[in-house]
Scaffold this active site. Structure first.
Site, PDB file in Angstrom:
ATOM      1  N   TYR A 144       0.854  -1.180   0.000  1.00 46.82           N
ATOM      2  CA  TYR A 144       0.000   0.000   0.000  1.00 46.82           C
ATOM      3  C   TYR A 144       0.888   1.227   0.000  1.00 46.82           C
ATOM      4  O   TYR A 144       1.825   1.322   0.794  1.00 46.82           O
ATOM      5  CB  TYR A 144      -0.890  -0.018   1.250  1.00 46.82           C
ATOM      6  CG  TYR A 144      -1.761   1.201   1.431  1.00 46.82           C
ATOM      7  CD1 TYR A 144      -2.904   1.388   0.661  1.00 46.82           C
ATOM      8  CD2 TYR A 144      -1.455   2.171   2.397  1.00 46.82           C
ATOM      9  CE1 TYR A 144      -3.710   2.508   0.837  1.00 46.82           C
ATOM     10  CE2 TYR A 144      -2.261   3.282   2.584  1.00 46.82           C
ATOM     11  CZ  TYR A 144      -3.382   3.447   1.799  1.00 46.82           C
ATOM     12  OH  TYR A 144      -4.173   4.552   1.982  1.00 46.82           O
ATOM     13  N   ASP A 239       9.360   2.466  -0.627  1.00 45.33           N
ATOM     14  CA  ASP A 239       8.383   3.163   0.198  1.00 45.33           C
ATOM     15  C   ASP A 239       8.698   2.807   1.649  1.00 45.33           C
ATOM     16  O   ASP A 239       8.332   1.736   2.131  1.00 45.33           O
ATOM     17  CB  ASP A 239       6.965   2.726  -0.202  1.00 45.33           C
ATOM     18  CG  ASP A 239       5.901   3.381   0.670  1.00 45.33           C
ATOM     19  OD1 ASP A 239       6.258   3.951   1.715  1.00 45.33           O
ATOM     20  OD2 ASP A 239       4.711   3.301   0.310  1.00 45.33           O
ATOM     21  N   LYS A 267       5.363   9.253   8.554  1.00 43.44           N
ATOM     22  CA  LYS A 267       5.171   8.762   9.931  1.00 43.44           C
ATOM     23  C   LYS A 267       6.255   9.223  10.917  1.00 43.44           C
ATOM     24  O   LYS A 267       6.185  10.323  11.433  1.00 43.44           O
ATOM     25  CB  LYS A 267       5.040   7.249   9.922  1.00 43.44           C
ATOM     26  CG  LYS A 267       3.851   6.810   9.019  1.00 43.44           C
ATOM     27  CD  LYS A 267       3.257   5.521   9.433  1.00 43.44           C
ATOM     28  CE  LYS A 267       2.335   4.957   8.381  1.00 43.44           C
ATOM     29  NZ  LYS A 267       0.919   5.187   8.615  1.00 43.44           N
TER      30      LYS A 267
HETATM   31  N1  HOZ Z   1      -2.741   3.786   6.213  1.00 44.61           N
HETATM   32  C1  HOZ Z   1      -2.840   3.530   7.596  1.00 44.61           C
HETATM   33  C2  HOZ Z   1      -2.527   2.117   7.918  1.00 44.61           C
HETATM   34  N2  HOZ Z   1      -1.502   1.482   7.237  1.00 44.61           N
HETATM   35  C3  HOZ Z   1      -4.188   3.850   8.143  1.00 44.61           C
HETATM   36  C4  HOZ Z   1      -4.247   5.232   8.607  1.00 44.61           C
HETATM   37  C5  HOZ Z   1      -5.377   5.507   9.586  1.00 44.61           C
HETATM   38  O1  HOZ Z   1      -6.419   4.904   9.500  1.00 44.61           O
HETATM   39  O2  HOZ Z   1      -5.189   6.347  10.437  1.00 44.61           O
END
Ligand code: HOZ
Length: 427
Positions: A144, A239, A267
């Site tokens: 992802y 990534d 992050k």
């Molecule tokens: N993309 C996030 C998890 N891999 C989720 C972000 C969220 O829901 O805060």
């Protein structure tokens, strides 16, 4: 304290926020029940509006490697916002931060700050296309890279949790340049590359996949990608939005000793503030406007609180003891679960690296999207709720990673291990 406040808030939220949440996985759709609403976080714990506390293994989806409300971070942020929160004009600390990132990650000679991981991957791909003059992209199923239109194909994270192989609203034309191949499968990559190499701009990969649960790269996989990219002059993008500064001071590329051409970060480098970054070879980075012709911009990019949180976090992370202790704690959890595996009602597989892990409810070795999907999500949901009842917050989906922070104390880990063990015997 109102014992129904979580429910009441979710009920209200659904009237005013689509689905009641600002990111889909948070809605507990995959595990049932209603989400908790967090009031505050301190160290390893979060406290909900009903006054219950939980040891947190979501940690803002990996962003909070130092735990909640780290006092040094809070002090520095308070200081900086006294002087303004955003200018849209360069600041000195952006230069300091960029230097820090370039020094930490050898493959990054230059960096551009953006506001999220999605912006970082989107920019990296535009850059790779602008640099190579080619259009096609190879991504891996289950990886992802944010909600970029042409990357939302067999995407992990919320897309997998909700069973949406390709998001609606993405025209077929937008994904016609995206090839999807299985993670850890170099033969599949080679097949596509051999046929289309003249059109392939880049390969984008999570060096350790963490958005379909944690899936480790097999020996030689990342090296193989590097070789293919070198041979066919394809841009290799790592990534590292999750793995950056999580696995080592630097990221997965430091651990596996592979240099990608471009790296996406997010992050941890924002210490809990919205941030993203794309960095890499000067030769490629200088294709970005204003030097080059690849356009990218952002009003809040490089804003002082996010940059300060980033600099402060990276400074603290220079202490090697942090990564050592994170690893020891995760290993303890892993070893204990492994030792007890025969007592569990159902077969589980635990994938872990550094301070992130996933317990998969499956009998199969988990090494790609197909094997990930063999996991029993109903069992995960039961397990999740057992933990929640006992004051432990795991991500509300089988297809996400659990994260430890430096604020998790030995007693947190021991308690979590005990509850996990009991829950696995029970569910
Ligand atoms: N993309 C996030 C998890 N891999 C989720 C972000 C969220 O829901 O805060």
């Amino acid at each position: 304290m109102d014992r129904n406040l979580n429910y009441q808030l979710f009920y209200q939220a659904k009237n005013y926020i689509s689905g009641g949440v600002n990111s889909p996985v948070r809605a507990f759709k995959a595990v049932g029940g209603i989400p908790i609403f967090v009031k505050r976080g301190k160290g390893s714990k979060i406290y909900d509006v009903e006054g219950k506390s939980y040891i947190d293994y979501c940690m803002s989806w990996g962003a909070l490697i130092l735990g909640h409300s780290n006092p040094v971070l809070i002090r520095e942020i308070k200081k900086i916002i006294e002087n303004g929160t955003s200018f849209g004009i360069p600041t000195e600390i952006e230069v300091e931060f960029a230097k820090e990132i370039c020094n930490a990650i050898p493959s990054i000679e230059m960096v551009r700050l953006v506001n999220s991981g999605t912006e970082a991957t989107m920019t990296a791909i535009r850059l790779a296309r602008g640099y190579t003059g080619r259009n096609k992209v190879i991504k891996f199923s289950g990886c992802y890279h944010g909600h970029v239109d042409y990357l939302l194909v067999q995407a992990g994270s919320g897309a997998t949790t909700l069973g949406i192989p390709t998001s609606s609203g993405v025209p077929k034309d937008f994904v016609k340049n995206t090839f999807v191949v299985p993670y850890n499968n170099l033969d599949a990559v080679e097949k596509v590359v051999k046929k289309y190499y003249k059109d392939i701009a880049c390969i984008i990969v999570e060096p350790v996949a963490a958005n379909m649960g944690v899936v480790l790269p097999k020996n030689g996989f990342l090296e193989g990608l590097r070789e293919i990219c070198d041979y066919y002059k394809i841009v290799l993008i790592f990534d590292e939005v999750i793995t950056g500064f999580r696995l080592t001071y630097g990221g997965a590329q430091t651990l596996f000793k592979i240099k990608p051409d471009l790296t996406c970060l997010g992050k941890i480098i924002g210490g809990g503030f919205p941030i993203g970054a794309v960095g890499g070879k000067k030769e490629i980075m200088e294709h970005l406007a204003p030097v080059g012709s690849v356009y990218q911009a952002g009003t809040l990019s490089g804003n002082p609180p996010a940059v300060t949180a980033g600099i402060t976090t990276l400074k603290i992370l220079k202490n090697k003891q942090i990564y050592k202790s994170l690893e020891q704690n995760t290993k303890f959890l892993y070893e204990t679960i492994k030792q007890n595996i025969k007592k569990f009602k159902h077969q589980v597989v635990l994938n872990y690296i550094g301070s992130m892990f996933t317990i998969f409810f499956t009998e199969k070795e988990v090494y790609d999207y197909e094997t990930v999907l063999s996991a029993d999500t109903k069992l995960y949901a039961k397990f999740f709720h057992k933990l929640l009842e006992n004051g432990i917050y795991f991500p509300p989906s089988q297809f996400e990673a659990c994260f430890l922070s430096f604020a998790h104390a030995d007693k947190d880990i021991e308690y979590t291990t005990k509850i996990c063990k009991e829950a696995l015997i029970d569910v």
